[in-house]
Structure formats: structure tokens, C-alpha cells
Enzyme design. Structure first.
Site, mmCIF file in Angstrom:
data_model
loop_
_atom_site.group_PDB
_atom_site.id
_atom_site.type_symbol
_atom_site.label_atom_id
_atom_site.label_comp_id
_atom_site.label_asym_id
_atom_site.label_seq_id
_atom_site.Cartn_x
_atom_site.Cartn_y
_atom_site.Cartn_z
ATOM 1 N N GLU A 54 0.804 -1.224 0.000
ATOM 2 C CA GLU A 54 0.000 0.000 0.000
ATOM 3 C C GLU A 54 0.835 1.271 0.000
ATOM 4 O OE1 GLU A 54 -2.280 1.184 3.525
ATOM 5 O OE2 GLU A 54 -1.185 -0.337 4.669
ATOM 6 N N GLU A 108 -11.469 1.047 7.968
ATOM 7 C CA GLU A 108 -10.286 1.245 8.799
ATOM 8 C C GLU A 108 -10.292 2.696 9.273
ATOM 9 O OE1 GLU A 108 -5.547 0.151 8.650
ATOM 10 O OE2 GLU A 108 -6.344 1.465 7.111
#
Length: 261
Positions: A144, A241
Site C-alpha cells: 500500500e 479502517e
């Protein structure tokens, strides 16, 4: 599985011990869970809690050394190769029992005594090694981009840099983990960031912006985001998240109106 919702248990339901958060996520209406670093809980104990709740473990992170304490982490530091290899072995052993669907390799930070190109070569080699190691288990590997305001010096920040990394890795088991908050934090238009990574997205995380809290607390247009993901061909998990603003139960109100397939 379009629009299937996953709860990040590192940030949600934190008033509970980690295994108990799994049942709480199921009760709240999530279809899966992810955990950043679950390794303090024995894998068999975690798997038992997952089985009891009948929820999949969608994603965990590879151990990242000192990254969350302000250090460089492991993946892009040539001098930390033995530590990275140990982290990979630990994650493999844990995954054989806990059965996550994805493993996230955090790129880490550049260090002053290593050329950025050398660090990125090291990172690409380590992501490729991880992708090869997890492929026989049927577990996908993702990497990521994280914004450099929250984590200064992070080695991969933009969707363009993430795409370039994955093209260098060049392994079918390595994909992008797209965190929408980290893109918005840098001022990227989310449909454009999604389009940049079309065909390479293996996992999506979200929080509203500004604030990194629940949907509806900021300015992001999640209907627009879902449309852009669909246009890019992404049909995988969407993971919440975020850090709840206010009462946890109130922060989950958005779930009732979230489209389900």
C-alpha cells in the site's frame, strides 16, 4: 462480493480483547475482519474465534519491525534483510493456521544512508519474494501507499508510485492495497487514484476525510467511490479502517444505509 464490508479490528471495537472483537464485528453487520498485526494472539486462538463467528480473516500485515515506532521498518532497508526474512517466516507460520486471504507488506521509510532507487529495488524484491512464498497457500499479497504527512519519509505514497512498484515486482500474486484515506489526505481525486490502479487493486480500505473517522463525518462521496471502483473492475472487500469519532455504536450508523449485494 462487491461491497462486502470488512471491519479493521485494530481500530474498531478496541474496548474488547482482540478475539472478542470478531464476534462484535459480526453482530454489527460486517462480513469479514482484518487485523493489522495479530501476532500477540496465538493463531489457533484467533482461528477458533473466527470459526465461532463464521467470519473470514480478510487481511493481516507482515510484521514491520520498528515502523510504527517511527523507524524505517523492514521491507525497503537492505541492512534489514535478515529481519525481513524472519518476519516473512513468522507470517507464513501464522497464516498457515489463521488462514488470511491477504497479506499486506508495508513498504516502510527511506533511510538516509541508502539511495531511494536502491531502497525501492529492495522493496520490489521483498514484495516479489513474499508473493512467491504465499502463492502456494492461495493467499494474495498486497502493498500500500501511505501519505507522507502521517508517516513522513514513507517510501511509497502516491498511486503512481504504487503502480510503478507493482510493475517492477511483476508477479501475478502481488496487488495494490488502496487506502482511500491516504489518497484523500494528499489531495488526490479518488476516482482518478482508483483509475490509476485499475486492474491492480487487491484490497481497499476506507475512512472519511478529513479526520479519518466514519463515513459521514467528513467530505468524501462514497457513492462516487463505489462507482469508480466498479468502473475499475474491483469486486473485492471494502474495509472500514477508521478511528470512530464519538460513541462507537453511533459511529456505525452508516452501516444501515450501505448498499449490499
Amino acid at each position: 462480493m462487491a461491497n462486502a464490508l470488512c471491519a479493521n479490528l485494530t481500530l474498531l471495537f478496541t474496548e474488547l480483547p482482540l478475539p472478542a472483537r470478531i464476534a462484535a464485528a459480526k453482530q454489527a453487520g460486517f462480513s469479514g475482519v482484518e487485523i493489522q498485526f495479530p501476532y500477540t494472539v496465538p493463531a489457533a486462538e484467533l482461528k477458533a474465534a473466527l470459526d465461532a463467528a463464521d467470519l473470514p480473516l480478510v487481511l493481516i500485515n507482515l510484521p514491520a519491525g520498528d515502523l510504527l515506532d517511527g523507524g524505517a521498518g523492514l521491507a525497503c532497508v537492505p541492512d534489514c534483510q535478515s529481519e525481513f526474512d524472519a518476519a516473512l517466516a513468522e507470517a507464513l507460520a501464522y497464516a498457515e493456521v489463521a488462514k488470511p486471504q491477504r497479506i499486506n507488506v508495508l513498504p516502510g521509510r527511506f533511510v538516509a544512508n541508502v539511495e531511494e532507487s536502491t531502497a525501492l529495488d529492495c522493496l520490489a524484491a521483498n514484495v516479489r519474494k513474499t508473493a512467491e512464498a504465499f502463492a502456494p497457500l492461495g493467499i494474495g499479497v498486497v502493498c500500500e501507499a501511505i501519505n507522507p504527512f502521517d508517516l513522513p519519509g514513507f517510501a511509497v505514497s502516491t498511486p503512481q508510485a504504487l503502480r510503478a512498484l507493482l510493475e517492477q515486482v511483476n508477479h501475478p500474486n502481488a496487488k495494490a492495497q488502496l487506502d482511500l484515506y491516504h489518497m484523500a489526505r494528499q489531495g488526490f481525486e479518488l476516482p482518478e487514484a482508483i483509475a490509476e490502479l485499475a486492474g491492480l487493486i487487491g484490497h481497499v480500505q476506507f475512512a472519511d476525510y478529513p479526520g479519518r473517522a466514519q463515513p459521514g463525518s467528513g467530505k468524501l462521496d462514497f457513492a462516487e467511490v463505489r462507482a469508480a471502483l466498479s468502473a475499475a473492475g474491483y469486486q473485492g472487500w471494502l474495509s472500514a479502517e477508521y478511528r470512530p469519532h464519538g460513541d462507537l455504536a453511533a459511529s456505525l450508523a452508516w452501516l444501515a444505509d450501505w448498499p449490499r449485494d
